[in-house]
Scaffold this active site. Structure first.
Site, PDB file in Angstrom:
ATOM      1  N   TRP A  59      41.223  84.482  24.468  1.00 46.22           N
ATOM      2  CA  TRP A  59      40.589  83.152  24.462  1.00 46.22           C
ATOM      3  C   TRP A  59      41.512  82.078  25.032  1.00 46.22           C
ATOM      4  O   TRP A  59      41.112  80.944  25.220  1.00 46.22           O
ATOM      5  CB  TRP A  59      40.139  82.766  23.052  1.00 46.22           C
ATOM      6  CG  TRP A  59      41.228  82.893  22.036  1.00 46.22           C
ATOM      7  CD1 TRP A  59      42.067  81.910  21.615  1.00 46.22           C
ATOM      8  CD2 TRP A  59      41.605  84.073  21.337  1.00 46.22           C
ATOM      9  NE1 TRP A  59      42.951  82.412  20.695  1.00 46.22           N
ATOM     10  CE2 TRP A  59      42.682  83.729  20.500  1.00 46.22           C
ATOM     11  CE3 TRP A  59      41.138  85.388  21.340  1.00 46.22           C
ATOM     12  CZ2 TRP A  59      43.302  84.670  19.673  1.00 46.22           C
ATOM     13  CZ3 TRP A  59      41.751  86.309  20.521  1.00 46.22           C
ATOM     14  CH2 TRP A  59      42.813  85.952  19.692  1.00 46.22           C
ATOM     15  N   GLU A  84      38.485  81.022  16.563  1.00 46.83           N
ATOM     16  CA  GLU A  84      39.010  80.359  15.364  1.00 46.83           C
ATOM     17  C   GLU A  84      38.291  80.823  14.106  1.00 46.83           C
ATOM     18  O   GLU A  84      38.907  81.011  13.069  1.00 46.83           O
ATOM     19  CB  GLU A  84      38.896  78.831  15.499  1.00 46.83           C
ATOM     20  CG  GLU A  84      39.891  78.234  16.469  1.00 46.83           C
ATOM     21  CD  GLU A  84      41.326  78.639  16.178  1.00 46.83           C
ATOM     22  OE1 GLU A  84      41.686  78.815  14.994  1.00 46.83           O
ATOM     23  OE2 GLU A  84      42.090  78.817  17.139  1.00 46.83           O
ATOM     24  N   THR A 117      42.235  86.149   8.933  1.00 47.67           N
ATOM     25  CA  THR A 117      42.343  87.491   9.529  1.00 47.67           C
ATOM     26  C   THR A 117      43.503  87.525  10.523  1.00 47.67           C
ATOM     27  O   THR A 117      43.649  86.614  11.336  1.00 47.67           O
ATOM     28  CB  THR A 117      41.030  87.823  10.293  1.00 47.67           C
ATOM     29  OG1 THR A 117      39.944  87.729   9.376  1.00 47.67           O
ATOM     30  CG2 THR A 117      41.043  89.221  10.882  1.00 47.67           C
ATOM     31  N   TYR A 157      35.001  87.897   3.930  1.00 44.77           N
ATOM     32  CA  TYR A 157      34.618  86.474   3.914  1.00 44.77           C
ATOM     33  C   TYR A 157      33.343  86.256   4.744  1.00 44.77           C
ATOM     34  O   TYR A 157      33.349  85.586   5.775  1.00 44.77           O
ATOM     35  CB  TYR A 157      35.742  85.583   4.457  1.00 44.77           C
ATOM     36  CG  TYR A 157      37.020  85.694   3.682  1.00 44.77           C
ATOM     37  CD1 TYR A 157      37.223  84.953   2.522  1.00 44.77           C
ATOM     38  CD2 TYR A 157      38.013  86.562   4.096  1.00 44.77           C
ATOM     39  CE1 TYR A 157      38.397  85.071   1.797  1.00 44.77           C
ATOM     40  CE2 TYR A 157      39.183  86.691   3.375  1.00 44.77           C
ATOM     41  CZ  TYR A 157      39.367  85.943   2.230  1.00 44.77           C
ATOM     42  OH  TYR A 157      40.521  86.065   1.520  1.00 44.77           O
ATOM     43  N   TYR A 200      40.637  71.903  10.478  1.00 53.53           N
ATOM     44  CA  TYR A 200      41.472  72.771  11.311  1.00 53.53           C
ATOM     45  C   TYR A 200      40.735  73.160  12.608  1.00 53.53           C
ATOM     46  O   TYR A 200      41.231  72.936  13.710  1.00 53.53           O
ATOM     47  CB  TYR A 200      41.865  74.020  10.504  1.00 53.53           C
ATOM     48  CG  TYR A 200      42.478  75.093  11.342  1.00 53.53           C
ATOM     49  CD1 TYR A 200      43.817  75.034  11.693  1.00 53.53           C
ATOM     50  CD2 TYR A 200      41.713  76.160  11.819  1.00 53.53           C
ATOM     51  CE1 TYR A 200      44.384  76.002  12.487  1.00 53.53           C
ATOM     52  CE2 TYR A 200      42.262  77.132  12.616  1.00 53.53           C
ATOM     53  CZ  TYR A 200      43.600  77.053  12.943  1.00 53.53           C
ATOM     54  OH  TYR A 200      44.145  78.012  13.748  1.00 53.53           O
ATOM     55  N   ASP A 210      48.063  74.949  10.523  1.00 48.79           N
ATOM     56  CA  ASP A 210      47.743  76.248   9.918  1.00 48.79           C
ATOM     57  C   ASP A 210      48.992  76.763   9.190  1.00 48.79           C
ATOM     58  O   ASP A 210      49.975  76.027   9.050  1.00 48.79           O
ATOM     59  CB  ASP A 210      47.243  77.245  10.981  1.00 48.79           C
ATOM     60  CG  ASP A 210      48.353  77.741  11.892  1.00 48.79           C
ATOM     61  OD1 ASP A 210      49.479  77.164  11.858  1.00 48.79           O
ATOM     62  OD2 ASP A 210      48.134  78.716  12.627  1.00 48.79           O
ATOM     63  N   CYS A 264      66.655  82.454  13.616  1.00 46.14           N
ATOM     64  CA  CYS A 264      67.374  81.171  13.709  1.00 46.14           C
ATOM     65  C   CYS A 264      68.499  81.216  14.752  1.00 46.14           C
ATOM     66  O   CYS A 264      68.771  80.226  15.425  1.00 46.14           O
ATOM     67  CB  CYS A 264      67.962  80.785  12.356  1.00 46.14           C
ATOM     68  SG  CYS A 264      66.701  80.561  11.090  1.00 46.14           S
ATOM     69  N   CYS A 282      67.073  80.444  18.086  1.00 46.14           N
ATOM     70  CA  CYS A 282      65.983  79.465  18.042  1.00 46.14           C
ATOM     71  C   CYS A 282      66.320  78.216  18.859  1.00 46.14           C
ATOM     72  O   CYS A 282      67.329  77.549  18.595  1.00 46.14           O
ATOM     73  CB  CYS A 282      65.729  79.076  16.583  1.00 46.14           C
ATOM     74  SG  CYS A 282      64.568  77.720  16.426  1.00 46.14           S
ATOM     75  N   CYS A 286      66.724  71.451  13.267  1.00 46.65           N
ATOM     76  CA  CYS A 286      66.169  72.036  12.041  1.00 46.65           C
ATOM     77  C   CYS A 286      67.007  71.688  10.806  1.00 46.65           C
ATOM     78  O   CYS A 286      68.123  72.161  10.635  1.00 46.65           O
ATOM     79  CB  CYS A 286      66.080  73.552  12.208  1.00 46.65           C
ATOM     80  SG  CYS A 286      65.361  74.354  10.773  1.00 46.65           S
ATOM     81  N   THR A 309      40.834  87.567  -2.343  1.00 52.32           N
ATOM     82  CA  THR A 309      41.842  86.529  -2.601  1.00 52.32           C
ATOM     83  C   THR A 309      42.003  86.226  -4.087  1.00 52.32           C
ATOM     84  O   THR A 309      43.108  86.162  -4.583  1.00 52.32           O
ATOM     85  CB  THR A 309      41.468  85.237  -1.842  1.00 52.32           C
ATOM     86  OG1 THR A 309      41.075  85.612  -0.546  1.00 52.32           O
ATOM     87  CG2 THR A 309      42.630  84.282  -1.763  1.00 52.32           C
TER      88      THR A 309
END
Ligand code: SF4
Length: 346
Positions: free
Chosen positions: A22, A35, A41, A80, A118, A136, A197, A200, A206, A297
């Site tokens: 996508w 989405e 998932t 779901y 979202y 997210d 890290c 990164c 950070c 859940t």
């Protein structure tokens, strides 16, 4: 001018972005579909579903024309199921009220079934280049660490803090790329366990790295209790095939099909009284043939499958031939059971 951190993030994204189907388009239909499928998932788990949906329903018009059973069947196994039902309702609404064109306004998108903040932000930023930051799990984690935020990320005050930071970081010229970069960076570099890290590119910005708190972040509020349930399913063979029942109650797996079933408190065991109450006196005998556990859940299901024998077949259920079983959308544990008993294939 974007902040230096944002510029470096976008440079990283240019080279490292995930090659997902996508991502090749800005068409809101495909972005929205992906989405909805990938809420709750993992990408590896959902990608085949996405490809099957796109193949069967290449645009919002074909999806809107589908029946709910068709959509649920294609969705089977993703869990779901309200997502699948909302997917169909929204497709129909987009066709009926918007001539098949997704709105580009936040509140109009939020009025559509199954589209929350979202998904609306993804559609607006990726498809219409509007500066809505997407939050997210990956973004929550990345921002918590970048700014050493120790608030609970899953309560409104914590979310507000994260959103405030994301809104300041977003690149106004390339909001879609920015959002995808944040999500990819969280999934590929700033991972939940063992973030990379040492390599990164954002390490110098950070705060959690500086303070040595990376592994403590993000912080989530303590888990709510898990509801334990026990389902006793009855495999009842008929001349034609087996009996199924559609789940019409306001409960998990709404609209899917399963077997005639008695639900008991998880401490109770099944006895003949329960069966007489449910089936009447026509039941001859039954035997346990399989049991399994299934986690959702907030629920843990103990599931028992019995083969039940009757003097006369109980009424009020759907008599489905074995050849047709594949056409019915069933919950995952029932699907597994059917496959093991009848060697069903897709
Ligand atoms: Fe994440 Fe570590 Fe990079 Fe900080 S330094 S952003 S914790 S990967």
């Amino acid at each position: 001018m974007p902040q230096p951190l944002t510029t470096e993030l976008l440079q990283w994204f240019l080279i490292n972005k995930r090659n997902l189907p996508w991502r090749k388009t800005k068409d809101p239909y495909f972005i929205w579909l992906s989405e909805i499928i990938f809420q709750q998932t993992r990408i590896s788990q959902g990608i085949d579903y996405y490809l099957r949906f796109v193949e069967k329903f290449p645009d919002v018009f074909s999806l809107a024309a589908a029946s709910e059973d068709e959509v649920l069947k294609l969705w089977q196994g993703l869990g779901y199921y309200s997502r699948a039902r909302n997917l169909l309702k929204t497709a129909r609404q987009i066709v009926k009220e918007y001539n098949g064109i997704f709105p580009s306004d936040f509140s109009e998108l939020m009025n559509l079934k199954g589209i929350g903040e979202y998904t609306a932000s993804v559609i607006l930023s990726v498809c219409y280049e509007k500066p809505y930051a997407v939050i997210d799990g990956n973004v929550n984690r990345l921002i918590s660490r970048l700014y050493n935020i120790h608030d609970f990320i899953d309560v409104p005050a914590g979310q507000e803090k994260i959103r405030g930071k994301a809104d300041k970081l977003i690149d106004l010229q390339h909001p879609g790329d920015f959002n995808e970069a944040m999500m990819d960076f969280g999934a590929m570099v700033c991972t939940p366990q063992n973030p990379d890290c040492n390599h990164c590119p954002l390490q110098k910005y950070c705060k959690a790295f500086e303070k040595g708190t990376v592994n403590m972040l993000p912080v989530k509020s303590p888990k709510k209790g898990i509801r334990k349930r026990s389902f006793h399913y009855f495999l009842i063979r008929t001349k034609k095939g087996v009996l199924l029942k559609q789940r019409t109650e306001k409960d998990i797996w709404h609209s899917l099909f399963d077997f005639p079933m008695v639900e008991l408190n998880s401490e109770m065991s099944l006895n003949s009284e329960h069966l007489i109450t449910y089936f009447g006196k026509a039941l001859n005998s039954y035997k346990l043939i399989h049991e399994t556990k299934h986690k959702l859940t907030h629920q843990e299901l103990s599931i028992y499958f019995y083969e039940a024998f009757f003097d006369c077949i109980p009424r009020g259920f759907l008599d489905v031939s074995l050849n047709e079983l594949n056409k019915y959308a069933v919950p995952k544990p029932v699907e597994n059971f059917l496959k093991s008993v009848f060697q069903l294939t897709e």
